[in-house]
Write a protein that holds these residues in place. Structure first.
Motif, short mmCIF file in Angstrom:
data_model
loop_
_atom_site.label_atom_id
_atom_site.label_comp_id
_atom_site.label_asym_id
_atom_site.label_seq_id
_atom_site.Cartn_x
_atom_site.Cartn_y
_atom_site.Cartn_z
N UNK A 181 0.83 -1.21 0.00
CA UNK A 181 0.00 0.00 0.00
C UNK A 181 0.87 1.26 0.00
N UNK A 182 1.96 1.23 0.77
CA UNK A 182 2.85 2.40 0.85
C UNK A 182 3.54 2.68 -0.48
N UNK A 183 3.62 1.65 -1.34
CA UNK A 183 4.24 1.81 -2.65
C UNK A 183 3.23 2.21 -3.72
N UNK A 184 1.98 2.44 -3.30
CA UNK A 184 0.97 2.96 -4.23
C UNK A 184 0.09 1.93 -4.89
N UNK A 185 0.20 0.65 -4.47
CA UNK A 185 -0.65 -0.36 -5.08
C UNK A 185 -2.09 -0.22 -4.57
N UNK A 186 -3.05 -0.43 -5.45
CA UNK A 186 -4.46 -0.41 -5.08
C UNK A 186 -4.84 -1.78 -4.55
N UNK A 187 -5.47 -1.80 -3.37
CA UNK A 187 -5.87 -3.05 -2.72
C UNK A 187 -7.38 -3.06 -2.52
N UNK A 188 -7.96 -4.23 -2.75
CA UNK A 188 -9.38 -4.45 -2.49
C UNK A 188 -9.49 -5.76 -1.72
N UNK A 189 -10.11 -5.72 -0.54
CA UNK A 189 -10.15 -6.94 0.27
C UNK A 189 -11.52 -7.15 0.90
N UNK A 190 -11.79 -8.41 1.22
CA UNK A 190 -12.95 -8.74 2.04
C UNK A 190 -12.44 -9.25 3.37
N UNK A 191 -13.18 -8.99 4.42
CA UNK A 191 -12.78 -9.46 5.74
C UNK A 191 -13.98 -9.47 6.68
N UNK A 192 -13.92 -10.32 7.68
CA UNK A 192 -14.89 -10.21 8.78
C UNK A 192 -14.15 -9.91 10.09
#
Length: 243
Positions: A181-192
């Motif tokens: 994330x700090x390197x600029x990558x876009x992240x999409x996650x699911x979590x509970x």
């Protein structure tokens, strides 16, 4: 710039509506999370985004491309870390990465170089020749993360990335994701896991029964509802994050 845009998105399986008329967008460099218990519709949304299944109605664009019309182009530019372990049990750690790289037409020499770099990143270099069956659960999750990164994706999709892990292994995965994330990558996650959403996400979409209840930053949600994200979920839905 939005990496993902979804409008009036729905997914039905016969009489069951798994995703019910939702709207959301994810901007470049953002970590966006879908928070909710099993059955909320999170994994179905993921499957539509990475072109595993088509939407029943509505429009979804990834990198400005419609998921119905350009699935191949979209898949080439993203990485997916699935909830289930689908590593090849007949191959070693590094072989799993090199063989997977073939799907992206990466030459073997380049695939080997990337694989070794990713094994360093996920702290698995010393396990490179080990068979998958001899890895711990935490090591398998880290290898799935390495595999998802083999094609240098612009968007990384993570479905319950730390489910079943002990606290130490969970924090190790979080550290790696925060570095990406700090390197600029876009992240999409699911979590509970509410703590996972708090640690990683710039914004979260709280889901229940296929619908998005709200989208906001974790800090704003917790401040507005005077509690942690689990309390927020209970307040908004009347349900526990455990289902």
């Amino acid at each position: 710039m939005n990496i993902i845009e979804a409008s009036a998105l729905s997914k039905k399986y016969g009489e069951l509506t798994a995703v019910n008329n939702i709207d959301f967008s994810i901007s470049q460099g953002e970590c966006f999370g879908f928070l909710g218990p099993n059955g909320a519709g999170k994994t179905t949304v993921m499957g539509i985004i990475y072109c595993f299944m088509p939407p029943s109605s509505g429009e979804v664009k990834v990198f400005g491309l419609n998921v119905r019309e350009h699935p191949g182009e979209i898949k080439a530019r993203l990485g997916v870390m699935p909830q289930d372990n689908n590593l090849d049990p007949d191959l070693s750690v590094i072989e799993n990465l090199i063989v997977y790289a073939r799907y992206f037409d990466i030459p073997k020499s380049e695939a080997t170089r990337r694989a070794l770099e990713l094994l360093d990143f996920t702290e698995l270099r010393e396990k490179s020749g080990v068979n998958i069956r001899d890895l711990s659960g935490g090591m398998k999750r880290r290898l799935l993360l390495a595999r998802a990164l083999i094609n240098n994706p612009e968007l990384l999709i993570l479905d319950e990335p730390t489910t079943g892990l002990d606290p130490h292994s969970r924090h190790s995965v979080w550290d790696q994701l925060n570095l990406l994330k700090s390197k600029g990558m876009t992240l999409m996650l699911t979590t509970h896991y509410m703590e996972e959403a708090e640690k990683l996400c710039d914004r979260v979409a709280i889901m229940d029964s296929g619908k998005i209840i709200t989208i906001d930053t974790p800090d704003h949600l917790m401040s507005r509802h005077n509690g942690n994200l689990e309390d927020v979920y209970l307040t908004l839905t009347g349900k526990s994050l455990e289902g």
